[in-house]
Design an enzyme around this catalytic site. Sequence first.
Site, PDB file in Angstrom:
ATOM      1  N   LYS A   1      14.801  36.055 -26.032  1.00  9.90           N
ATOM      2  CA  LYS A   1      15.497  37.283 -26.413  1.00  9.90           C
ATOM      3  C   LYS A   1      16.732  37.488 -25.545  1.00  9.90           C
ATOM      4  O   LYS A   1      17.826  37.783 -26.043  1.00  9.90           O
ATOM      5  CB  LYS A   1      14.564  38.480 -26.267  1.00  9.90           C
ATOM      6  N   ASN A   2      16.582  37.343 -24.233  1.00  5.66           N
ATOM      7  CA  ASN A   2      17.679  37.644 -23.318  1.00  5.66           C
ATOM      8  C   ASN A   2      18.803  36.621 -23.377  1.00  5.66           C
ATOM      9  O   ASN A   2      19.901  36.893 -22.893  1.00  5.66           O
ATOM     10  CB  ASN A   2      17.153  37.772 -21.885  1.00  5.66           C
TER      11      ASN A   2
ATOM     12  N   ARG B   1      20.424  48.630 -24.893  1.00  2.00           N
ATOM     13  CA  ARG B   1      21.446  48.540 -23.855  1.00  2.00           C
ATOM     14  C   ARG B   1      22.332  47.311 -24.022  1.00  2.00           C
ATOM     15  O   ARG B   1      23.503  47.328 -23.661  1.00  2.00           O
ATOM     16  CB  ARG B   1      20.791  48.510 -22.471  1.00  2.00           C
TER      17      ARG B   1
ATOM     18  N   CYS C   1      15.653  50.685 -22.819  1.00  3.33           N
ATOM     19  CA  CYS C   1      14.515  51.048 -21.974  1.00  3.33           C
ATOM     20  C   CYS C   1      14.928  51.996 -20.858  1.00  3.33           C
ATOM     21  O   CYS C   1      15.960  51.814 -20.224  1.00  3.33           O
ATOM     22  CB  CYS C   1      13.894  49.795 -21.356  1.00  3.33           C
TER      23      CYS C   1
ATOM     24  N   ARG D   1      21.124  51.144 -14.716  1.00  5.64           N
ATOM     25  CA  ARG D   1      21.821  49.987 -15.276  1.00  5.64           C
ATOM     26  C   ARG D   1      23.260  50.356 -15.668  1.00  5.64           C
ATOM     27  O   ARG D   1      23.660  50.206 -16.818  1.00  5.64           O
ATOM     28  CB  ARG D   1      21.099  49.440 -16.506  1.00  5.64           C
TER      29      ARG D   1
ATOM     30  N   VAL E   1      27.167  50.682 -16.569  1.00  2.00           N
ATOM     31  CA  VAL E   1      28.115  49.725 -17.140  1.00  2.00           C
ATOM     32  C   VAL E   1      29.420  49.716 -16.361  1.00  2.00           C
ATOM     33  O   VAL E   1      30.360  49.028 -16.754  1.00  2.00           O
ATOM     34  CB  VAL E   1      28.387  50.037 -18.624  1.00  2.00           C
TER      35      VAL E   1
ATOM     36  N   LEU F   1      30.178  48.308 -13.650  1.00  2.00           N
ATOM     37  CA  LEU F   1      30.520  46.963 -13.178  1.00  2.00           C
ATOM     38  C   LEU F   1      31.257  46.184 -14.263  1.00  2.00           C
ATOM     39  O   LEU F   1      32.189  45.427 -13.976  1.00  2.00           O
ATOM     40  CB  LEU F   1      29.263  46.210 -12.750  1.00  2.00           C
TER      41      LEU F   1
ATOM     42  N   ASP G   1      11.481  41.166 -14.529  1.00  2.00           N
ATOM     43  CA  ASP G   1      10.832  41.249 -15.840  1.00  2.00           C
ATOM     44  C   ASP G   1       9.400  40.724 -15.837  1.00  2.00           C
ATOM     45  O   ASP G   1       8.709  40.829 -16.853  1.00  2.00           O
ATOM     46  CB  ASP G   1      11.646  40.488 -16.890  1.00  2.00           C
TER      47      ASP G   1
ATOM     48  N   ILE H   1      15.337  45.582  -7.894  1.00  2.00           N
ATOM     49  CA  ILE H   1      16.388  45.488  -8.912  1.00  2.00           C
ATOM     50  C   ILE H   1      16.608  46.824  -9.617  1.00  2.00           C
ATOM     51  O   ILE H   1      17.727  47.337  -9.660  1.00  2.00           O
ATOM     52  CB  ILE H   1      16.046  44.405  -9.953  1.00  2.00           C
TER      53      ILE H   1
END
Length: 416
Positions: free
Chosen positions: A22-23, A91, A115, A120, A122, A124, A303, A325
Amino acid sequence: MDKLVIKGGVPLEGTIRVSGSKNASLPILMASILLDEPVIYRNVPRLRDIHTTNKLLGILGCPAEFQGDAVHVRPCDLNPEAPYELVKTMRASVLCLGPLLARLGEARVAYPGGCAIGARPVDLHLSALEKMGAEFELDSGYIVGRCRQLQGAHIRFDFPTVGGTENLLMAATLAKGETILENAAREPEVIDLADFLCACGADITGQGTDVIRIRGVERLHGCEYRIMPDRIEAGTFMVAAGITRGNLLIEDCPDDALDAVSQKLRDMGLHVSREEGGTRVRYQGHLESTDIVTHPYPGFPTDMQAQFMALMCVADGFGMVEETIFENRFMHVLELVRMGADVRLVGRTARVRGGRQLRGAPVMASDLRASASLVLAGLAAQGETHVQRIYHLDRGYESIEEKLCPVGADIRRVPE
């Protein structure tokens, strides 16, 4: 809305196959925006996030559809706006920002959702794209970006952001001049994206290291590309073998990308070995707890943190889990405690007292990996576990009950 009903206590034995990642699929699908020819992606998992991405690509002017296990994309008349109705659920949709700026010089992308496991941010992504000549403003919940032509730049990330590295990697392929990304993410999924872009004509070196160099090209052509296997799904199945005291052969297991996971499983007393046809994970009569600290790749993956916590709950001894993380990534703890686990939280650290017999209970998933943790706990528990809100699970696991049942799991999907 569905839920999973699991009757635990059965060792899993047999062969189980890993789906495409998926990633890796999400950014590679977004990279279709950069191409001026059709492209075929193979080994793409049928997941909610993939279907959402395909819908988004269609709105952006790149019609995408499944044909078997392949996704066919036909870039045509591009549209710069990614609407809130789709972006709010995922996301990863922010990954269309760099490709749109590179192809069109403009982008209007709704602020992303997904999620609830941390900020997280954005920023950056945006600050790095600004160094390449883009300008941004926030307008009614949309990130609006503009540029004449992206220019190569020397960019150093404050943190090895996976999404930021992917966004800049895609944007830089069509930029003028050379772009250098320092402190870049080294994840296998980033390598897969770079390898795909190179197959389409990009000039990229250094993928897999913390310094990536991209020399911009005039255009990218189509190709046929196979997505890498999903290392997190593979890791979840490895834990399933251990937590049920079973013996699984995992096909299409990306072993080289799972060194940190495999070593921790060995530390806990499981047999892990490569053999013809896949990776063998076998219970050897005893499970001993361990300590885990999440880190960017090649460290232990965030994960896999929730899945390992479930395993530590049934292993002997004490173990510590430190999450470095994301904040808010211990939301599965209270649900595990409902099943009889002994876990105490102090900030970003969880102290797990193992050796507990988990018992079935109604539990609620809060995010993708937390839901996997609860499924694993249900497989090990006495009695019946009901995992609710499994739409989180469907975002990252392809028909997990259909894969687990043939190796002995008693698990079924029913309407709530």
